[in-house]
Design a protein around this motif. Structure first.
Motif, PDB file in Angstrom:
ATOM      1  N   GLY A 154       0.808  -1.208   0.000  1.00 50.61           N
ATOM      2  CA  GLY A 154       0.000   0.000   0.000  1.00 50.61           C
ATOM      3  C   GLY A 154       0.844   1.261   0.000  1.00 50.61           C
ATOM      4  N   LEU A 155       1.917   1.259   0.751  1.00 48.70           N
ATOM      5  CA  LEU A 155       2.831   2.408   0.747  1.00 48.70           C
ATOM      6  C   LEU A 155       3.433   2.624  -0.640  1.00 48.70           C
ATOM      7  CD1 LEU A 155       4.776   2.001   4.124  1.00 48.70           C
ATOM      8  CD2 LEU A 155       3.450   4.012   3.407  1.00 48.70           C
ATOM      9  N   LEU A 156       3.883   1.543  -1.258  1.00 49.21           N
ATOM     10  CA  LEU A 156       4.528   1.655  -2.567  1.00 49.21           C
ATOM     11  C   LEU A 156       3.546   2.034  -3.666  1.00 49.21           C
ATOM     12  CD1 LEU A 156       6.932  -1.406  -2.374  1.00 49.21           C
ATOM     13  CD2 LEU A 156       7.541   1.014  -2.226  1.00 49.21           C
ATOM     14  N   ARG A 157       2.257   1.836  -3.424  1.00 47.99           N
ATOM     15  CA  ARG A 157       1.263   2.222  -4.427  1.00 47.99           C
ATOM     16  C   ARG A 157       0.855   3.683  -4.299  1.00 47.99           C
ATOM     17  NH1 ARG A 157      -3.557  -1.932  -4.254  1.00 47.99           N
ATOM     18  NH2 ARG A 157      -4.198  -0.743  -6.119  1.00 47.99           N
ATOM     19  N   GLU A 158       1.261   4.339  -3.218  1.00 52.12           N
ATOM     20  CA  GLU A 158       0.965   5.757  -3.080  1.00 52.12           C
ATOM     21  C   GLU A 158       1.658   6.541  -4.196  1.00 52.12           C
ATOM     22  OE1 GLU A 158       1.931   7.278   0.746  1.00 52.12           O
ATOM     23  OE2 GLU A 158       0.611   5.876   1.837  1.00 52.12           O
ATOM     24  N   PRO A 159       1.027   7.579  -4.728  1.00 50.15           N
ATOM     25  CA  PRO A 159       1.623   8.327  -5.845  1.00 50.15           C
ATOM     26  C   PRO A 159       3.052   8.787  -5.581  1.00 50.15           C
ATOM     27  CG  PRO A 159      -0.651   9.001  -5.521  1.00 50.15           C
ATOM     28  CD  PRO A 159      -0.315   8.080  -4.375  1.00 50.15           C
ATOM     29  N   ARG A 160       3.341   9.170  -4.323  1.00 51.30           N
ATOM     30  CA  ARG A 160       4.679   9.681  -4.025  1.00 51.30           C
ATOM     31  C   ARG A 160       5.749   8.609  -4.178  1.00 51.30           C
ATOM     32  NH1 ARG A 160       6.790  12.058   1.811  1.00 51.30           N
ATOM     33  NH2 ARG A 160       8.988  12.308   1.179  1.00 51.30           N
ATOM     34  N   PHE A 161       5.390   7.355  -3.893  1.00 53.61           N
ATOM     35  CA  PHE A 161       6.384   6.283  -3.876  1.00 53.61           C
ATOM     36  C   PHE A 161       6.203   5.252  -5.004  1.00 53.61           C
ATOM     37  CE2 PHE A 161       5.882   7.269   0.824  1.00 53.61           C
ATOM     38  CZ  PHE A 161       7.005   8.099   0.877  1.00 53.61           C
ATOM     39  N   ARG A 162       5.210   5.468  -5.844  1.00 49.04           N
ATOM     40  CA  ARG A 162       4.908   4.464  -6.880  1.00 49.04           C
ATOM     41  C   ARG A 162       6.123   4.156  -7.753  1.00 49.04           C
ATOM     42  NH1 ARG A 162       1.121   0.458  -8.082  1.00 49.04           N
ATOM     43  NH2 ARG A 162       1.578  -0.133 -10.209  1.00 49.04           N
ATOM     44  N   HIS A 163       6.944   5.158  -8.029  1.00 52.67           N
ATOM     45  CA  HIS A 163       8.102   4.944  -8.900  1.00 52.67           C
ATOM     46  C   HIS A 163       9.144   4.021  -8.262  1.00 52.67           C
ATOM     47  CE1 HIS A 163       9.321   8.166  -6.181  1.00 52.67           C
ATOM     48  NE2 HIS A 163      10.586   7.910  -6.488  1.00 52.67           N
ATOM     49  N   LEU A 164       9.032   3.794  -6.949  1.00 52.10           N
ATOM     50  CA  LEU A 164       9.990   2.917  -6.265  1.00 52.10           C
ATOM     51  C   LEU A 164       9.606   1.445  -6.374  1.00 52.10           C
ATOM     52  CD1 LEU A 164      10.427   4.901  -2.913  1.00 52.10           C
ATOM     53  CD2 LEU A 164      11.880   5.011  -4.962  1.00 52.10           C
ATOM     54  N   PHE A 165       8.374   1.163  -6.746  1.00 52.46           N
ATOM     55  CA  PHE A 165       7.833  -0.197  -6.736  1.00 52.46           C
ATOM     56  C   PHE A 165       8.419  -0.983  -7.913  1.00 52.46           C
ATOM     57  CE2 PHE A 165       3.510  -2.622  -6.270  1.00 52.46           C
ATOM     58  CZ  PHE A 165       4.182  -3.735  -5.808  1.00 52.46           C
ATOM     59  N   ALA A 166       9.322  -1.930  -7.609  1.00 52.67           N
ATOM     60  CA  ALA A 166       9.966  -2.728  -8.666  1.00 52.67           C
ATOM     61  C   ALA A 166       9.161  -3.960  -9.034  1.00 52.67           C
ATOM     62  CB  ALA A 166      11.370  -3.136  -8.227  1.00 52.67           C
ATOM     63  N   GLY A 167       8.358  -4.479  -8.086  1.00 52.93           N
ATOM     64  CA  GLY A 167       7.554  -5.646  -8.403  1.00 52.93           C
ATOM     65  C   GLY A 167       7.477  -6.622  -7.250  1.00 52.93           C
ATOM     66  N   LEU A 168       6.787  -7.753  -7.531  1.00 54.00           N
ATOM     67  CA  LEU A 168       6.564  -8.791  -6.531  1.00 54.00           C
ATOM     68  C   LEU A 168       7.240 -10.090  -6.943  1.00 54.00           C
ATOM     69  CD1 LEU A 168       2.725  -8.228  -5.947  1.00 54.00           C
ATOM     70  CD2 LEU A 168       4.611  -7.418  -4.500  1.00 54.00           C
ATOM     71  N   LEU A 169       7.718 -10.805  -5.946  1.00 54.86           N
ATOM     72  CA  LEU A 169       8.282 -12.141  -6.157  1.00 54.86           C
ATOM     73  C   LEU A 169       7.360 -13.150  -5.494  1.00 54.86           C
ATOM     74  CD1 LEU A 169      11.962 -13.252  -5.872  1.00 54.86           C
ATOM     75  CD2 LEU A 169      10.178 -14.537  -4.704  1.00 54.86           C
TER      76      LEU A 169
END
Length: 781
Positions: free
Chosen positions: A157-172
């Motif tokens: 949820g944090l990584l989906r926030e607009p401010r941090f979305r660019h940090l989200f590399a993906g899920l394993l």
């Protein structure tokens, strides 16, 4: 050969974890090395590690390096350690080398403070999550049995926030065949990740994976194929490295994963005490399996490259078992993950997931559509459809008609697979053009082959797959329309009109002018029609129709917009007078080659399908070209004399043949950056030297044969090219950059050149004894 450099580093910053996942390869498998390592990486280790990576980047001219901060659980190291690691790495790399810095975490401790730190330092975040709560809780729990699922969802949820979305590399996600694949997929898809990586649980022949009887013989393949079906139906909402890797390797492109494909390993692991290790997955084999005995204080990354374990994983097909080398899908499978091959003290076995991998790859190939049915995958010694004797012909620089036709069949298979990859990468759940091509491929495969074999179809597909913004999807509809016209069944295809022109590959173009956006092309038994979006109906009798003109069976291609794939500008539509001149000169050149150079001409006529006229060169200089991604085509500015045209044809077709060979075999070390001086040209890399040598085998033979006829000019040119080719063959053979197959070709080049060094009376030109096929005869009758 120089091994490829290490461009990916897994840097352990903490050696313990706050979860107790029962499928963890670090703490729950055979290796116990973690017990003796410091929990947190020391500053001295971070500093020296950064220096080693920096010096490796400088030594190998790297433009990018990926470093993954890992563990254990890396967030246990604390923000100060992570900051020092990031700053040390960025300071050590040269300015020309980008740092792709990531952290992979279980997500339990990810909070807003960490996200703000990662935003500041440019660190992307990957998270481990096995699906919905039921699926995740099967393995990913705390030591006291508590679920970790709520904490991971909070982290996502944090990584989906607009401010941090660019940090989200993906899920394993680690696959558990007992979990519902569709439920897992839906749970992951709801989180809108940019990418998901599905991993097979680590296992060996001595510790095999669970295979519940109720799930069949290939439960892991069946699970992944079920996910793939749902993913395709949803329009591929995120990248899946497993699926994308298979699609790429089926198309002859490099894979994206260590677990698939034949690309050499470029990864090393650094532990918290500064020791180098091989991939963490090896921990599942036996205690000490990943160890190298090296560390950052005493050894460089180049030293690590020479470690036998690393070398074994850079050997390509040669490092696989005989069973794997003979398998038709080995180019996609690559033998599976190295650790999964372990048995009885050796890794020279097929993967413990062999049956699953075969089922998965075959299933994905089939779903790509029948147009990809012949996707190249064999790495047999002689390649698909090519005997060892035919390979010997090619090594000499020759190649009879059947040998060249075998190369053409191989190239057609590759083009088909590339088209499937183009369609797949476009994210089209439904495509009218693809559906028609697939239908025609079943009902009229000859028509589809005739269009797909057009050299500039592959040229466009290659540009599209490499992300060229100018390579749109319009040609897919054009291909389907052309195949429909050739099939003559009455199929209808809507084709975009680009720049006022309707293009039908292999057939011609209809110049409609501006304002027309699309046309409905119908192919019937008596020809074809095109109805434009303003209702006008036209066809091949329209004076605006410019058909592809042929000289015998060779197309003089001056209308296809994709033909601009050569190093020189292509000519515009030829006048009737210019076309007649080409026809006259080509027939004269063919007579000359058949008479004076039959061993080269035989293969030329079997493989040359297209000549693309170029604009005249400056000051009348001769210009010619062969595009690497356009098998069967050469481009030439019409020279003043037919003998020059003959020379340019045979010269450029040498490049065409060698390009097809290079699609099957590695002939030289592609990472060798040295430059070589040959043929009085500017210094060039090993690949260009190889191409030049191969082309000039024909040039030497051309002038040698003409010199035998007594021409003083020919004798002078023969002496010149013979000497330069002789020197270049020695340079190539002694380069130290050749693979065993490359050495075979260098020996063949020497065998071709040596007879020309003998006195004329004892000279015997090498030949293959094959017959000839004359495609121009029909035009003469």
């Amino acid at each position: 050969m120089t091994p490829p450099p290490l461009t990916q580093v897994v840097l352990k910053v903490h050696s313990r974890c706050d979860l107790a996942c029962d499928h963890c390869y670090v703490y729950e498998h055979a290796d116990t090395g973690w017990r003796s390592r410091p929990r947190v990486v020391r500053d001295a280790v971070l500093g020296r590690t950064a220096e080693r990576i920096g010096e490796h980047a400088v030594a190998h001219g790297l433009t990018a390096v990926r470093v993954v901060l890992h563990g254990g659980e890396p967030l246990l190291a604390g923000s100060a350690v992570i900051r020092r690691a990031a700053e040390a790495l960025r300071a050590a790399l040269p300015e020309v080398c980008d740092l792709d810095l990531r952290v992979h975490t279980n997500g339990v401790r990810l909070n807003r403070a960490y996200c703000e730190l990662f935003d500041e330092l440019g660190i992307r975040v990957g998270l481990s999550l096995d699906g919905d709560r039921a699926a995740n809780d099967r393995h990913r729990r705390f030591a006291d049995g508590r679920s970790s699922h709520p904490q991971v969802l909070r982290a996502v949820g944090l990584l989906r926030e607009p401010r941090f979305r660019h940090l989200f590399a993906g899920l394993l996600c680690t696959v558990d065949a007992a979990n519902d694949p569709v439920a897992v997929y839906r749970a992951l898809a709801e989180l809108e990740p940019p990418a998901v990586d599905f991993l097979l649980p680590h296992a060996t022949w001595e510790r095999p994976p669970e295979r519940p009887d109720r799930l069949g013989a290939t439960p892991y393949a069946d699970w992944l194929l079920a996910v793939h079906a749902r993913w395709e139906a949803d329009g591929r909402p995120f990248a899946v490295r497993t699926f994308d890797s298979v699609h790429r390797t089926l198309s002859g492109l490099p894979g994206l994963s260590e677990a698939l494909g034949l690309e050499p390993v470029d990864l090393v692991v650094l532990e918290t005490d500064g020791t180098y290790e091989q991939a963490d997955s090896l921990r599942t084999a036996y205690d000490g399996a990943p160890a190298t005995g090296m560390d950052v204080f005493r050894h460089s990354l180049d030293d690590v490259l020479r470690h036998p374990g690393i070398a074994a994983r850079q050997a390509g097909p040669a490092g696989l078992s005989a069973t794997c080398r003979a398998c038709p899908v080995v180019r996609s499978c690559g033998g599976g993950l190295y650790a999964h091959r372990y048995r009885d003290g050796s890794f020279e076995h097929p993967s413990v997931y062999c049956a699953d991998l075969r089922t998965l790859i075959d299933g994905l190939a089939a779903r790509a559509g029948t147009v990809a049915r012949a996707a190249p995958s064999s790495v047999d010694v002689a390649g698909p459809g090519l005997t060892d004797a035919q390979l010997g012909e090619l090594a000499l620089g020759l190649g009879g008609p059947e040998t060249v036709r075998s190369l053409a069949r191989s190239q057609l298979a590759l083009t088909r697979a590339m088209l499937a990859a183009v369609h797949g990468s476009a994210g089209l759940a439904r495509s009218a053009a693809w559906e028609l091509l697939t239908e025609l491929d079943a009902a009229a495969p000859v028509a589809v082959d005739a269009v797909v074999a057009h050299p500039y179809v592959r040229s466009w597909a290659a540009r599209r797959l490499t992300g060229d913004p100018g390579a749109g999807l319009g040609p897919l509809a054009e291909l389907a329309a052309s195949a429909a016209v050739l099939a003559g069944r009455g199929d209808v295809m809507t084709v975009p009109v680009r720049d006022g022109t309707l293009h039908l590959p292999t057939l011609g173009r209809l110049v409609l002018g501006g304002g027309v956006r699309e046309a409905r092309v119908t192919g019937g038994r008596t020809g074809w029609t095109a109805r434009t979006d303003d209702g006008a109906l036209t066809g091949p009798g329209d004076p605006r129709w410019q058909p592809v003109r042929r000289i015998g069976s060779i197309a003089l291609e001056d209308v296809d917009p994709q033909r601009a794939a050569h190093r020189w500008p292509v000519a515009d539509r030829l006048s009737d007078t210019a076309y007649a001149g080409w026809a006259r000169d080509l027939r004269a050149a063919a007579d000359l080659l058949d008479r004076e150079l039959p061993d080269y001409a035989a293969g030329l006529w079997a493989g040359l399908t297209t000549i693309t006229p170029l604009r005249p060169g400056p000051d009348g200089h001769d210009l010619s070209s062969a595009a690497r991604q356009a098998f069967g085509a050469v481009a030439i500015a019409r020279p003043r004399a037919a003998p020059t045209l003959a020379l340019l044809l045979v010269h450029e077709f040498q490049h065409v043949k060698l390009g097809a060979v290079l699609d099957r075999w590695e002939l030289y070390d592609r990472t060798d950056t040295r430059l070589f001086e040959a043929f009085d040209l500017s210094p060039r890399p090993i690949g260009s030297l190889f191409q030049a040598v191969y082309a000039h085998l024909a040039v030497t033979a051309f002038w040698g044969t003409r010199a035998n006829a007594g021409s003083p000019t020919a004798r002078s040119r023969f002496t010149h090219w013979r000497a330069l080719t002789d020197e270049a063959v020695d340079l190539l053979a002694g380069s130290g950059a050749l693979t065993p197959m490359g050495e075979r070709f260098a020996a063949g080049a020497r065998a071709s050149v040596d007879p020309w060094l003998l006195p004329r009376a004892s000279r015997e030109q090498p030949g293959d004894g094959t017959g000839r096929d004359r495609p121009l005869e029909r035009a003469r009758s």
